[in-house]
Enzyme design. Structure first.
Site, PDB file in Angstrom:
ATOM      1  CG  ASP A  88     -27.558  15.782 -26.608  1.00 18.87           C
ATOM      2  OD1 ASP A  88     -27.939  16.873 -26.168  1.00 18.87           O
ATOM      3  OD2 ASP A  88     -26.395  15.581 -27.027  1.00 18.87           O
ATOM      4  CB  ILE A  89     -25.296  14.422 -31.319  1.00 19.38           C
ATOM      5  CG1 ILE A  89     -24.582  13.644 -32.405  1.00 19.38           C
ATOM      6  CG2 ILE A  89     -24.390  15.495 -30.715  1.00 19.38           C
ATOM      7  CD1 ILE A  89     -24.308  14.451 -33.658  1.00 19.38           C
ATOM      8  CG  ASN A 109     -27.846  24.025 -20.026  1.00 17.34           C
ATOM      9  OD1 ASN A 109     -28.039  23.941 -18.816  1.00 17.34           O
ATOM     10  ND2 ASN A 109     -27.291  23.048 -20.720  1.00 17.34           N
ATOM     11  N   GLY A 149     -24.466  27.601 -19.662  1.00 16.21           N
ATOM     12  CA  GLY A 149     -23.952  26.474 -20.438  1.00 16.21           C
ATOM     13  C   GLY A 149     -24.666  26.270 -21.761  1.00 16.21           C
ATOM     14  CD  GLN A 150     -29.239  29.002 -24.934  1.00 11.22           C
ATOM     15  OE1 GLN A 150     -29.360  29.919 -24.123  1.00 11.22           O
ATOM     16  NE2 GLN A 150     -30.112  28.794 -25.906  1.00 11.22           N
ATOM     17  CG  HIS A 170     -31.747  23.168 -26.359  1.00 12.99           C
ATOM     18  ND1 HIS A 170     -31.212  24.379 -26.781  1.00 12.99           N
ATOM     19  CD2 HIS A 170     -30.800  22.599 -25.568  1.00 12.99           C
ATOM     20  CE1 HIS A 170     -30.003  24.513 -26.288  1.00 12.99           C
ATOM     21  NE2 HIS A 170     -29.727  23.457 -25.537  1.00 12.99           N
TER      22      HIS A 170
HETATM   23  P1  5GP Z   1     -26.809  23.204 -24.604  1.00 15.48           P
HETATM   24  O1  5GP Z   1     -25.390  23.051 -24.144  1.00 15.48           O
HETATM   25  O2  5GP Z   1     -26.955  24.340 -25.588  1.00 15.48           O
HETATM   26  O3  5GP Z   1     -27.813  23.274 -23.480  1.00 15.48           O
HETATM   27  O4  5GP Z   1     -27.172  21.869 -25.355  1.00 15.48           O
HETATM   28  C1  5GP Z   1     -26.961  21.656 -26.701  1.00 15.48           C
HETATM   29  C2  5GP Z   1     -27.031  20.165 -26.917  1.00 15.48           C
HETATM   30  O5  5GP Z   1     -27.150  19.928 -28.311  1.00 15.48           O
HETATM   31  C3  5GP Z   1     -25.802  19.398 -26.431  1.00 15.48           C
HETATM   32  O6  5GP Z   1     -26.190  18.467 -25.441  1.00 15.48           O
HETATM   33  C4  5GP Z   1     -25.269  18.740 -27.691  1.00 15.48           C
HETATM   34  O7  5GP Z   1     -24.763  17.461 -27.464  1.00 15.48           O
HETATM   35  C5  5GP Z   1     -26.476  18.740 -28.607  1.00 15.48           C
HETATM   36  N1  5GP Z   1     -26.172  18.777 -30.016  1.00 15.48           N
HETATM   37  C6  5GP Z   1     -25.295  19.621 -30.637  1.00 15.48           C
HETATM   38  N2  5GP Z   1     -25.286  19.394 -31.958  1.00 15.48           N
HETATM   39  C7  5GP Z   1     -26.181  18.394 -32.176  1.00 15.48           C
HETATM   40  C8  5GP Z   1     -26.614  17.718 -33.369  1.00 15.48           C
HETATM   41  O8  5GP Z   1     -26.179  17.989 -34.482  1.00 15.48           O
HETATM   42  N3  5GP Z   1     -27.535  16.737 -33.199  1.00 15.48           N
HETATM   43  C9  5GP Z   1     -28.046  16.416 -31.981  1.00 15.48           C
HETATM   44  N4  5GP Z   1     -28.966  15.442 -31.936  1.00 15.48           N
HETATM   45  N5  5GP Z   1     -27.657  17.035 -30.845  1.00 15.48           N
HETATM   46  C10 5GP Z   1     -26.739  18.003 -30.954  1.00 15.48           C
END
Ligand code: 5GP
Length: 117
Positions: free
Chosen positions: A33-34, A90, A96-97, A103
């Protein structure tokens, strides 16, 4: 689907955006994760697009299973299989998605509180 409608994870899958890969096979990709929320924070995505669990159907049960098995493999590769870890999917706005591509977060490397905020 036009390129502008693609999620960030589709761009990662297409190699248009770099990622720090942990594991890849025919069905799944796992990458760091970034914005890590724990010492280990990896995302596992299927190579076939599913928006989230709510959009999954009976024919996609194998894909869903493979995401979990890759999460297990990630935990083994990164040395948290024994200490324990959390898997998070999520789902939708209140879940929180933020990326509309299914993913599974693999979080570990420290003791994680419960319930989440
Ligand atoms: P969500 O909030 O949708 O469950 O999680 C999305 C996740 O994607 C977040 O934890 C966010 O940090 C990660 N993320 C968003 N953009 C990028 C990216 O460009 N690269 C990577 N490796 N992770 C990302």
């Amino acid at each position: 689907m036009s390129a502008s409608q693609q999620t960030i994870f589709e761009k990662i899958l297409a190699g248009e955006i770099p990622c720090k890969k942990v594991w890849e096979d025919e069905h799944t990709l796992a990458f760091h994760d970034i914005s890590p929320q724990a010492p280990v924070h990896v995302l596992v995505i299927p190579k076939t697009k599913i928006i989230n669990v709510s959009h999954a159907n009976e024919t996609q049960s194998e894909i869903l299973g493979r995401v979990l098995l890759t999460a297990k493999r990630v935990a083994e590769i990164l040395g948290i299989a024994t200490s324990g870890y959390r898997l998070v999917l999520n789902n939708g706005k209140d879940g929180g998605q933020t990326v509309d591509y299914l993913h599974c977060h693999v979080l570990g490397g420290r003791s994680l509180g419960w319930p989440p905020g």
